[in-house]
Enzyme design. Structure first.
Site, short mmCIF file in Angstrom:
data_model
loop_
_atom_site.label_atom_id
_atom_site.label_comp_id
_atom_site.label_asym_id
_atom_site.label_seq_id
_atom_site.Cartn_x
_atom_site.Cartn_y
_atom_site.Cartn_z
N THR A 1 -44.97 56.00 88.60
CA THR A 1 -44.83 55.74 90.04
C THR A 1 -45.94 56.41 90.84
O THR A 1 -46.67 57.26 90.33
CB THR A 1 -43.48 56.26 90.57
OG1 THR A 1 -43.50 57.69 90.54
CG2 THR A 1 -42.32 55.73 89.74
N CYS A 2 -46.02 56.06 92.11
CA CYS A 2 -47.06 56.58 92.99
C CYS A 2 -46.64 57.86 93.70
O CYS A 2 -47.13 58.17 94.78
CB CYS A 2 -47.46 55.54 94.02
SG CYS A 2 -48.27 54.15 93.23
N ASP A 3 -45.70 58.59 93.12
CA ASP A 3 -45.32 59.88 93.68
C ASP A 3 -45.92 60.96 92.80
O ASP A 3 -45.73 60.96 91.58
CB ASP A 3 -43.80 60.01 93.73
CG ASP A 3 -43.36 61.22 94.53
OD1 ASP A 3 -43.88 62.32 94.26
OD2 ASP A 3 -42.52 61.06 95.42
N SER A 4 -46.65 61.90 93.43
CA SER A 4 -47.34 62.91 92.62
C SER A 4 -46.35 63.86 91.94
O SER A 4 -46.71 64.58 91.02
CB SER A 4 -48.33 63.69 93.47
OG SER A 4 -47.64 64.26 94.55
N ASN B 1 -41.05 52.07 94.14
CA ASN B 1 -42.26 51.32 93.78
C ASN B 1 -41.93 49.96 93.16
O ASN B 1 -42.77 49.35 92.49
CB ASN B 1 -43.15 52.07 92.77
CG ASN B 1 -44.08 53.08 93.43
OD1 ASN B 1 -44.58 53.97 92.76
ND2 ASN B 1 -44.32 52.96 94.72
#
Ligand code: PLP
Length: 377
Positions: A324-327, A367
């Site tokens: 996903t695009c969460d760090s 996402n």
């Protein structure tokens, strides 16, 4: 590790995307091992660990009871064939209208840890049995439960006295020594506290009957853990030490220990990269991460065994991350994970011991990724 049935299922069905496969034979073996290890204790499966209907139906047919935390979980247990007398509402934090719903469903066993909660139960579930949860230190647990649930043993005396005064059945004491608890003496400390609550109330003529010894029974991840039998022996001798010949009724509530080793997640390597030419650590991105069901990798608490088709070859350190695009979606970085150097993009990996606390922790559509699929075989 993955059973042959799970491997065969994956090889023949080849489901698309990441998925969890749970082998019911392993759940059955675990149930029987708990029964054998603690023959005098009633088993209340902690539904939250994995509420798949097939698992609940199997456990109901084997005679299990169910520890639930919400009206929805109560209804799942009822649908699976459990009668209300086999279900506890074990969450200490309940809306009064949910207690009322549970009571309408026939539930008569409730957890509390303060007087305000006792008053709710007394108002809408009159005459029910209540047990008071006491705090434990959580030491020795890989997933400790902090101070969120329970109260000091001395306060439990007040809580149960209040329950008695309000016409409830002050039934006993509960505790949870922390999840993935590998210190066998943890139950001894908590049972000592429970006995003190029993003794103080007995002086006032209030006779408690039950100790709910909670969950905490481990799953084998990377390190060996003691077998159910060892837990049974340690717990039984602690009970004897504190209660002598007047053993109370006892309950255990295994969650992780009932289903953890029954499940395997099949995942795929989406990308392998490095952050600099002179950096030796590879970043391996899987199609599952913290938001896809591996939430227990938070703070790198639970370290799952991972197997690949290249096992046996030379390994190197990897940071393991989700898609996903969460760090924050990184599973293992502080302690990198060794994976084979020959691992490549598109390879399948098996994440073992993932039968507990995975499907229900998966996000709905972060996402656009769908929640973790599960197959129970
Ligand atoms: C979560 C929970 C359990 C199960 O704990 P495990 O460590 O998974 O065995 C048992 N009892 C209560 C009250 C719980 O909240």
């Amino acid at each position: 590790m993955a059973t042959q049935r799970v491997l065969d299922f994956l090889a023949t069905r080849r489901p698309d995307g990441p998925c969890l496969v749970v082998d019911l034979d392993v759940v059955r073996d675990n149930y029987r091992a708990f029964e054998k290890a603690l023959p005098d204790s009633r088993i209340f499966y902690a539904v939250k660990a994995n509420p798949a209907p097939e698992i609940l139906r199997l456990l109901a047919s084997l005679g299990s009871n169910f520890d639930t935390a919400s009206v929805a979980e109560i209804e799942m247990a009822l649908d699976a064939g459990a009668t209300p007398d086999r279900i506890s509402f074990g969450n200490t934090i309940k809306k009064e209208r949910d207690i009322a719903r549970a009571y309408e469903h026939g539930i008569r066993l409730f957890a509390v840890d303060c007087e305000a909660e006792v008053e709710k139960v007394a108002r809408v579930a009159p005459g029910s049995r209540v047990f008071c949860r006491v705090l434990t230190d959580g030491e020795g647990a890989e997933w400790p439960l902090s101070r969120k649930f329970g109260c000091a043993p001395s306060m439990a005396v007040d809580v149960l006295r209040r329950a008695h005064a309000l016409g409830l059945d002050a039934y006993g004491v509960s505790f949870h020594v922390g999840s993935q608890q590998t210190d066998l003496t943890a139950w001894d400390r908590a049972l000592g506290d429970a006995k003190r609550v029993f003794a103080m109330l007995a002086e006032e003529g209030i006779v408690l009957k039950m100790v709910n010894m909670g969950g905490g029974f481990p799953t084998r991840y990377l390190r060996d853990v003691p077998a159910a039998q060892a837990y049974g022996q340690a717990i039984f001798s602690a009970l004897r030490a504190h209660f002598g010949n007047q053993l109370p009724e006892t309950i255990i509530e295994p969650g992780r220990g009932m289903v953890g080793n029954a499940g395997t997640i099949r995942s795929e390597v989406v990308l392998i990269s490095k952050k600099a030419d002179n950096d030796n650590v590879r970043w391996v991105y899987l199609d599952i991460g913290k938001f896809g069901g591996l939430a227990e990798t938070m703070d790198e608490a639970i370290r799952y065994p991972i197997s690949t088709t290249h096992d046996g070859g030379e390994t190197g350190e990897c940071v393991l991350a989700g898609p996903t695009c969460d760090s924050a979606d990184v599973m293992y970085e502080k302690t990198p994970y060794p994976l084979p150097l020959s691992l490549t993009i598109g390879d399948e990996v098996l994440i073992e011991g993932t039968g507990a606390y995975t499907t229900t922790y998966a996000s709905v559509a972060f996402n656009g990724f769908e929640p973790l699929r599960s197959y129970v075989i």
